[in-house]
Design a protein around this motif. Structure first.
Motif, PDB file in Angstrom:
ATOM      1  N   ASN A   1       5.302  67.482  73.242  1.00 56.36           N
ATOM      2  CA  ASN A   1       3.886  67.535  72.871  1.00 56.36           C
ATOM      3  C   ASN A   1       3.544  66.512  71.785  1.00 56.36           C
ATOM      4  O   ASN A   1       2.462  65.934  71.783  1.00 56.36           O
ATOM      5  CB  ASN A   1       3.468  68.946  72.452  1.00 56.36           C
ATOM      6  N   LYS A   2       4.476  66.259  70.869  1.00 54.29           N
ATOM      7  CA  LYS A   2       4.239  65.264  69.809  1.00 54.29           C
ATOM      8  C   LYS A   2       4.231  63.847  70.395  1.00 54.29           C
ATOM      9  O   LYS A   2       3.444  62.999  69.979  1.00 54.29           O
ATOM     10  CB  LYS A   2       5.284  65.366  68.699  1.00 54.29           C
ATOM     11  N   LEU A   3       5.111  63.613  71.353  1.00 54.89           N
ATOM     12  CA  LEU A   3       5.155  62.315  72.014  1.00 54.89           C
ATOM     13  C   LEU A   3       3.855  62.072  72.793  1.00 54.89           C
ATOM     14  O   LEU A   3       3.277  60.980  72.726  1.00 54.89           O
ATOM     15  CB  LEU A   3       6.363  62.243  72.946  1.00 54.89           C
ATOM     16  N   ILE A   4       3.373  63.079  73.484  1.00 54.99           N
ATOM     17  CA  ILE A   4       2.102  62.976  74.207  1.00 54.99           C
ATOM     18  C   ILE A   4       0.961  62.730  73.228  1.00 54.99           C
ATOM     19  O   ILE A   4       0.097  61.875  73.456  1.00 54.99           O
ATOM     20  CB  ILE A   4       1.839  64.246  75.043  1.00 54.99           C
ATOM     21  N   GLU A   5       0.945  63.466  72.127  1.00 54.86           N
ATOM     22  CA  GLU A   5      -0.108  63.310  71.115  1.00 54.86           C
ATOM     23  C   GLU A   5      -0.139  61.882  70.569  1.00 54.86           C
ATOM     24  O   GLU A   5      -1.187  61.250  70.473  1.00 54.86           O
ATOM     25  CB  GLU A   5       0.113  64.306  69.977  1.00 54.86           C
ATOM     26  N   LYS A   6       1.032  61.373  70.232  1.00 54.58           N
ATOM     27  CA  LYS A   6       1.139  60.025  69.673  1.00 54.58           C
ATOM     28  C   LYS A   6       0.673  58.979  70.692  1.00 54.58           C
ATOM     29  O   LYS A   6      -0.078  58.067  70.371  1.00 54.58           O
ATOM     30  CB  LYS A   6       2.591  59.778  69.255  1.00 54.58           C
ATOM     31  N   ALA A   7       1.139  59.123  71.935  1.00 51.83           N
ATOM     32  CA  ALA A   7       0.771  58.175  72.990  1.00 51.83           C
ATOM     33  C   ALA A   7      -0.735  58.222  73.269  1.00 51.83           C
ATOM     34  O   ALA A   7      -1.379  57.184  73.452  1.00 51.83           O
ATOM     35  CB  ALA A   7       1.553  58.490  74.261  1.00 51.83           C
ATOM     36  N   LEU A   8      -1.301  59.405  73.277  1.00 61.44           N
ATOM     37  CA  LEU A   8      -2.734  59.550  73.537  1.00 61.44           C
ATOM     38  C   LEU A   8      -3.566  58.941  72.412  1.00 61.44           C
ATOM     39  O   LEU A   8      -4.570  58.268  72.664  1.00 61.44           O
ATOM     40  CB  LEU A   8      -3.085  61.031  73.727  1.00 61.44           C
ATOM     41  N   ARG A   9      -3.149  59.132  71.181  1.00 59.27           N
ATOM     42  CA  ARG A   9      -3.861  58.521  70.049  1.00 59.27           C
ATOM     43  C   ARG A   9      -3.854  56.995  70.159  1.00 59.27           C
ATOM     44  O   ARG A   9      -4.870  56.338  69.969  1.00 59.27           O
ATOM     45  CB  ARG A   9      -3.244  58.936  68.717  1.00 59.27           C
ATOM     46  N   ILE A  10      -2.691  56.432  70.479  1.00 60.99           N
ATOM     47  CA  ILE A  10      -2.581  54.978  70.623  1.00 60.99           C
ATOM     48  C   ILE A  10      -3.485  54.497  71.751  1.00 60.99           C
ATOM     49  O   ILE A  10      -4.210  53.510  71.606  1.00 60.99           O
ATOM     50  CB  ILE A  10      -1.113  54.560  70.863  1.00 60.99           C
ATOM     51  N   TYR A  11      -3.453  55.180  72.874  1.00 61.97           N
ATOM     52  CA  TYR A  11      -4.262  54.789  74.021  1.00 61.97           C
ATOM     53  C   TYR A  11      -5.759  54.860  73.704  1.00 61.97           C
ATOM     54  O   TYR A  11      -6.513  53.939  74.032  1.00 61.97           O
ATOM     55  CB  TYR A  11      -3.927  55.673  75.231  1.00 61.97           C
ATOM     56  N   LEU A  12      -6.181  55.927  73.052  1.00 62.06           N
ATOM     57  CA  LEU A  12      -7.600  56.069  72.713  1.00 62.06           C
ATOM     58  C   LEU A  12      -8.044  55.006  71.707  1.00 62.06           C
ATOM     59  O   LEU A  12      -9.175  54.511  71.774  1.00 62.06           O
ATOM     60  CB  LEU A  12      -7.890  57.481  72.198  1.00 62.06           C
ATOM     61  N   GLU A  13      -7.172  54.637  70.787  1.00 66.91           N
ATOM     62  CA  GLU A  13      -7.480  53.549  69.849  1.00 66.91           C
ATOM     63  C   GLU A  13      -7.642  52.231  70.599  1.00 66.91           C
ATOM     64  O   GLU A  13      -8.535  51.444  70.299  1.00 66.91           O
ATOM     65  CB  GLU A  13      -6.380  53.415  68.793  1.00 66.91           C
ATOM     66  N   GLN A  14      -6.784  51.997  71.589  1.00 65.07           N
ATOM     67  CA  GLN A  14      -6.886  50.777  72.391  1.00 65.07           C
ATOM     68  C   GLN A  14      -8.188  50.751  73.186  1.00 65.07           C
ATOM     69  O   GLN A  14      -8.809  49.696  73.324  1.00 65.07           O
ATOM     70  CB  GLN A  14      -5.687  50.645  73.337  1.00 65.07           C
ATOM     71  N   LEU A  15      -8.606  51.890  73.713  1.00 63.45           N
ATOM     72  CA  LEU A  15      -9.886  51.963  74.423  1.00 63.45           C
ATOM     73  C   LEU A  15     -11.050  51.635  73.495  1.00 63.45           C
ATOM     74  O   LEU A  15     -11.974  50.905  73.875  1.00 63.45           O
ATOM     75  CB  LEU A  15     -10.096  53.363  75.026  1.00 63.45           C
ATOM     76  N   ALA A  16     -11.005  52.162  72.278  1.00 70.93           N
ATOM     77  CA  ALA A  16     -12.064  51.891  71.306  1.00 70.93           C
ATOM     78  C   ALA A  16     -12.115  50.402  70.967  1.00 70.93           C
ATOM     79  O   ALA A  16     -13.198  49.804  70.891  1.00 70.93           O
ATOM     80  CB  ALA A  16     -11.865  52.723  70.042  1.00 70.93           C
ATOM     81  N   LYS A  17     -10.950  49.783  70.790  1.00 71.20           N
ATOM     82  CA  LYS A  17     -10.901  48.346  70.503  1.00 71.20           C
ATOM     83  C   LYS A  17     -11.445  47.538  71.677  1.00 71.20           C
ATOM     84  O   LYS A  17     -12.151  46.553  71.493  1.00 71.20           O
ATOM     85  CB  LYS A  17      -9.474  47.908  70.171  1.00 71.20           C
ATOM     86  N   ALA A  18     -11.115  47.960  72.895  1.00 70.23           N
ATOM     87  CA  ALA A  18     -11.591  47.261  74.086  1.00 70.23           C
ATOM     88  C   ALA A  18     -13.114  47.342  74.186  1.00 70.23           C
ATOM     89  O   ALA A  18     -13.772  46.368  74.564  1.00 70.23           O
ATOM     90  CB  ALA A  18     -10.936  47.840  75.339  1.00 70.23           C
ATOM     91  N   GLU A  19     -13.684  48.485  73.838  1.00 66.81           N
ATOM     92  CA  GLU A  19     -15.141  48.633  73.845  1.00 66.81           C
ATOM     93  C   GLU A  19     -15.779  47.719  72.803  1.00 66.81           C
ATOM     94  O   GLU A  19     -16.829  47.117  73.038  1.00 66.81           O
ATOM     95  CB  GLU A  19     -15.531  50.085  73.568  1.00 66.81           C
ATOM     96  N   TYR A  20     -15.142  47.600  71.660  1.00 67.46           N
ATOM     97  CA  TYR A  20     -15.624  46.739  70.576  1.00 67.46           C
ATOM     98  C   TYR A  20     -15.626  45.277  71.035  1.00 67.46           C
ATOM     99  O   TYR A  20     -16.608  44.567  70.858  1.00 67.46           O
ATOM    100  CB  TYR A  20     -14.711  46.941  69.365  1.00 67.46           C
ATOM    101  N   VAL A  21     -14.532  44.855  71.659  1.00 71.04           N
ATOM    102  CA  VAL A  21     -14.432  43.482  72.168  1.00 71.04           C
ATOM    103  C   VAL A  21     -15.497  43.244  73.236  1.00 71.04           C
ATOM    104  O   VAL A  21     -16.158  42.196  73.246  1.00 71.04           O
ATOM    105  CB  VAL A  21     -13.012  43.220  72.730  1.00 71.04           C
ATOM    106  N   LYS A  22     -15.675  44.205  74.110  1.00 71.13           N
ATOM    107  CA  LYS A  22     -16.677  44.083  75.173  1.00 71.13           C
ATOM    108  C   LYS A  22     -18.074  43.899  74.587  1.00 71.13           C
ATOM    109  O   LYS A  22     -18.851  43.075  75.070  1.00 71.13           O
ATOM    110  CB  LYS A  22     -16.642  45.321  76.073  1.00 71.13           C
TER     111      LYS A  22
END
Length: 77
Positions: free
Chosen positions: A28-49
Motif C-alpha cells: 500500500n505504501k508503494l502504491i501511495e508513493k507511485a500514485l503521488r509521483i504520477y499525479l504530480e507528473q500529470l499536474a506538471k503536464a497540464e502546466y506545460v500544456k
C-alpha cells in the motif's frame, strides 16, 4: 486515512509484490508513493500544456514580450 479497494491485473499485482519485497515496503505504501509521483507528473503536464497554449495566443505573447522588455530595462539601470 481512508480505505480504498481496487482490482488490478495479475501481472501488475505480481510486479507490485516483487517490488514491495525488494524495497522492504508494504504494497500500500508503494502504491501511495507511485500514485503521488504520477499525479504530480500529470499536474506538471497540464502546466506545460497551458504554457504551450498561451504561446499560440498573440495577445498573450505580446504582453509577455512587453513585460520582458520592461524587465530588461530595469536590469540595465
Amino acid at each position: 486515512m481512508a480505505t480504498f479497494t481496487s482490482s488490478l491485473p495479475e501481472d501488475l499485482l505480481s510486479l507490485l509484490a516483487e517490488k514491495a519485497e525488494q524495497y522492504s515496503m508494504p504494497k500500500n505504501k508503494l502504491i501511495e508513493k507511485a500514485l503521488r509521483i504520477y499525479l504530480e507528473q500529470l499536474a506538471k503536464a497540464e502546466y506545460v500544456k497551458s504554457f504551450k497554449q498561451a504561446a499560440k495566443d498573440e495577445d498573450t505573447m505580446m504582453i509577455a514580450e512587453e513585460g520582458m522588455a520592461e524587465y530588461f530595462k530595469q536590469l540595465e539601470q
